[in-house]
Design an enzyme around this catalytic site. Structure first.
Site, PDB file in Angstrom:
ATOM      1  CG  HIS A  17      -1.933   1.078   1.264  1.00 21.73           C
ATOM      2  ND1 HIS A  17      -3.104   0.996   1.970  1.00 21.73           N
ATOM      3  CD2 HIS A  17      -1.957   2.317   0.694  1.00 21.73           C
ATOM      4  CE1 HIS A  17      -3.792   2.107   1.844  1.00 21.73           C
ATOM      5  NE2 HIS A  17      -3.102   2.942   1.075  1.00 21.73           N
ATOM      6  CG  HIS A  19      -1.302   6.292  -2.454  1.00 22.64           C
ATOM      7  ND1 HIS A  19      -2.454   6.102  -3.189  1.00 22.64           N
ATOM      8  CD2 HIS A  19      -1.572   5.823  -1.204  1.00 22.64           C
ATOM      9  CE1 HIS A  19      -3.382   5.555  -2.415  1.00 22.64           C
ATOM     10  NE2 HIS A  19      -2.873   5.374  -1.201  1.00 22.64           N
ATOM     11  CG  HIS A 197      -7.646   3.592  -0.180  1.00 24.12           C
ATOM     12  ND1 HIS A 197      -7.020   3.045  -1.256  1.00 24.12           N
ATOM     13  CD2 HIS A 197      -6.704   4.333   0.472  1.00 24.12           C
ATOM     14  CE1 HIS A 197      -5.743   3.430  -1.259  1.00 24.12           C
ATOM     15  NE2 HIS A 197      -5.526   4.209  -0.230  1.00 24.12           N
ATOM     16  CD  GLU A 200      -7.484   6.639   4.723  1.00 21.56           C
ATOM     17  OE1 GLU A 200      -8.030   6.655   3.603  1.00 21.56           O
ATOM     18  OE2 GLU A 200      -6.361   7.166   4.939  1.00 21.56           O
ATOM     19  CG  ASP A 278      -1.538   5.641   2.823  1.00 22.22           C
ATOM     20  OD1 ASP A 278      -1.803   5.426   1.628  1.00 22.22           O
ATOM     21  OD2 ASP A 278      -2.375   6.129   3.620  1.00 22.22           O
ATOM     22  CG  ASP A 279       0.102   8.955   0.699  1.00 24.66           C
ATOM     23  OD1 ASP A 279       0.169   8.974  -0.537  1.00 24.66           O
ATOM     24  OD2 ASP A 279      -0.908   8.571   1.321  1.00 24.66           O
TER      25      ASP A 279
HETATM   26  N1  ADE Z   1      -4.508   8.964  -1.705  1.00 30.71           N
HETATM   27  C1  ADE Z   1      -3.255   8.914  -1.251  1.00 30.71           C
HETATM   28  N2  ADE Z   1      -3.232   8.443  -0.007  1.00 30.71           N
HETATM   29  C2  ADE Z   1      -4.513   8.182   0.347  1.00 30.71           C
HETATM   30  C3  ADE Z   1      -5.150   7.669   1.502  1.00 30.71           C
HETATM   31  N3  ADE Z   1      -4.478   7.310   2.593  1.00 30.71           N
HETATM   32  N4  ADE Z   1      -6.484   7.537   1.493  1.00 30.71           N
HETATM   33  C4  ADE Z   1      -7.183   7.882   0.419  1.00 30.71           C
HETATM   34  N5  ADE Z   1      -6.643   8.358  -0.690  1.00 30.71           N
HETATM   35  C5  ADE Z   1      -5.314   8.502  -0.723  1.00 30.71           C
HETATM   36 ZN    ZN Z   2      -3.677   4.858   0.583  1.00 30.72          ZN
END
Ligand code: ADE
Ligand code: ZN
Length: 337
Positions: A17, A19, A197, A200, A278-279
C-alpha cells in the site's frame, strides 16, 4: 540501533500500500519545481514540512494534489519512482505493489503514456539495480465521476498487461465503493485485480460494499471494520488481506495515538493485517519506520512482527517460487534472533 530495530531492518519485506505520488519528498518537489518552472506556495523545504500537519484525510489530499503539480514529464515520474525504490531498498523491502493516480495528472494535461512509462521504466530499473520485484495498480479518484473512471480505464488499454489491477482512493466519505460498481466490473472482466480503500474514514458498510460490490482482492486500510463484529468474522474467515498504514493513520487522525492503533487487535482477531507506509513523505516514515514505531508503541513481539511480514508476502502477487524463497529467507533470518 535497538535490538528491535536491528531485527526489523534485517527482515525481507513487501510493501502493498504505497501511492507513488505520496513518496514525493520536499527536496524533490523543490528540485522538480525549479526544473519545470513551477511556482510553489512555499519558500523552503522546511516550509513544506511544516505544512504537513493534518486533521483529516481531506486536508492531506489537498496538499497531495497540489504537490503533484511539479510532476510534468516522463523523466519526473521515473525519478520519483526510482527514488522510492532506492529508499525502500535500504529498508530491505524486496517486493512492492504501488498505486498511481493517473487522473491527478491527466486532469492537468499530462499524457497518460508519460505517467505510466516513467513509472514502469523505473520499476524495471529497480528490479535490475536492487532486485525489487514490483507491480503497478491504477487507482481511480473516488471524488471524480464514474464516467471519468471509465475514461481512465479506456486510456489505460495499451497497458492492461502491465497492470496488476485497479484501486480506489481519495476522499472516502460520501463516495462509497458502489459508485464504481460498473467500472470495477469491467476491470475485473479484463483480468485486472480489484483493490479499494475502505474503512479508513468511512463506515463498515463501505468495507462490505468493497467486498460484495467491487469484489476486492484486498482491503486498503480497513480500520473501521472492527466496529462490526460480523464483518470481522467474515474478513477472518475469508483470509482477506488488510493493507494497514499505521503512521498514515496517526497523521490523518484515524487514531489519536499509536498506542491506540488497532494493529495488534487485528492480529489477535485472526485478521491478515500487513504494514505499509501509504504516503511516506507526507506521513513521516517509510516501511521500516512504520514497523518500528508501531512495534514500540504496541509492544509487539518478534512473532507478531514476523506474522505481519509473512502476511505481506502472502498478500502479495508473485510467483510461487519467489514467494517460497522470500518466506524461507524470513524464517531463516528470524530464527537467528
Ligand atoms: N490517496 C493517497 N493516499 C490516500 C489515503 N491514505 N487515502 C485515500 N486516498 C489517498
Ligand atoms: Zn492509501
Amino acid at each position: 540501533m535497538t535490538d528491535l530495530q536491528t531485527f526489523i531492518k534485517s527482515l525481507p519485506k513487501a510493501e502493498l500500500h504505497l501511492h507513488i505520488e505520496g513518496s514525493l519528498e520536499p527536496e524533490m518537489m523543490f528540485a522538480l519545481a525549479r526544473r519545470n518552472n513551477v511556482t510553489l506556495p512555499y519558500a523552503s523545504v522546511e516550509d513544506i514540512r511544516a505544512a504537513y500537519d493534518f486533521n483529516n484525510l481531506q486536508e492531506f489530499l489537498d496538499l497531495y494534489y497540489a504537490g503533484m503539480s511539479v510532476l510534468q514529464v516522463r523523466q519526473d515520474f521515473y525519478d520519483l519512482t526510482y527514488a522510492y525504490l532506492k529508499r525502500v531498498d535500504e529498508d530491505n523491502c524486496r517486493h512492492v505493489e504501488i498505486f498511481f493516480d493517473p487522473q491527478g495528472h491527466t486532469e492537468r494535461g499530462i499524457a497518460f503514456a508519460d505517467v505510466i512509462e516513467g513509472i514502469l521504466g523505473a520499476l524495471a530499473q529497480g528490479q535490475a539495480d536492487f532486485g525489487i520485484s514490483s507491480h503497478l495498480i491504477l487507482s481511480f479518484l473516488r471524488h471524480l465521476s464514474e464516467e471519468a473512471a471509465f475514461d481512465t480505464l479506456a486510456e489505460a488499454e495499451p497497458y492492461y498487461h502491465r497492470l496488476l489491477g485497479v484501486g480506489l482512493d481519495s476522499s472516502e466519505l460520501g463516495h462509497p465503493p458502489s459508485k464504481f460498481e460498473r467500472v470495477f466490473e469491467k476491470a475485473v472482466s479484463l483480468g485486472l485485480k480489484s483493490f479499494a480503500h475502505a474503512g479508513e474514514e468511512g463506515p463498515p458498510s463501505y468495507v462490505h460494499e468493497a467486498l460484495d460490490v467491487l469484489k476486492v482482492d484486498r482491503i486498503d486500510h480497513g480500520n473501521r471494520s472492527l466496529e462490526d463484529e460480523a464483518l470481522v468474522q467474515r474478513l477472518a474467515d475469508e483470509g482477506m488481506v488488510l493493507t494497514v498504514c499505521p503512521l498514515s493513520n496517526l497523521k490523518l487522525c484515524v487514531v489519536d495515538d499509536l498506542k491506540n492503533h488497532p494493529l495488534k487487535k487485528m492480529l489477535d482477531l485472526g485478521l491478515t493485517a500487513t504494514v505499509n507506509s501509504d504516503d511516506p513523505s507526507y506521513f513521516g516514515g517509510y516501511l521500516n519506520d512504520n514497523y518500528i514505531r508501531t512495534a514500540e508503541a504496541l509492544d509487539l513481539s518478534k512473532e507478531d512482527i514476523v506474522t505481519l511480514v509473512r502476511n505481506g508476502f502472502k498478500g502479495a502477487y508473485m510467483n510461487g517460487a519467489r514467494r517460497e524463497k522470500l518466506l524461507k529467507e524470513l524464517s531463516d533470518i528470524s530464527a537467528e534472533f
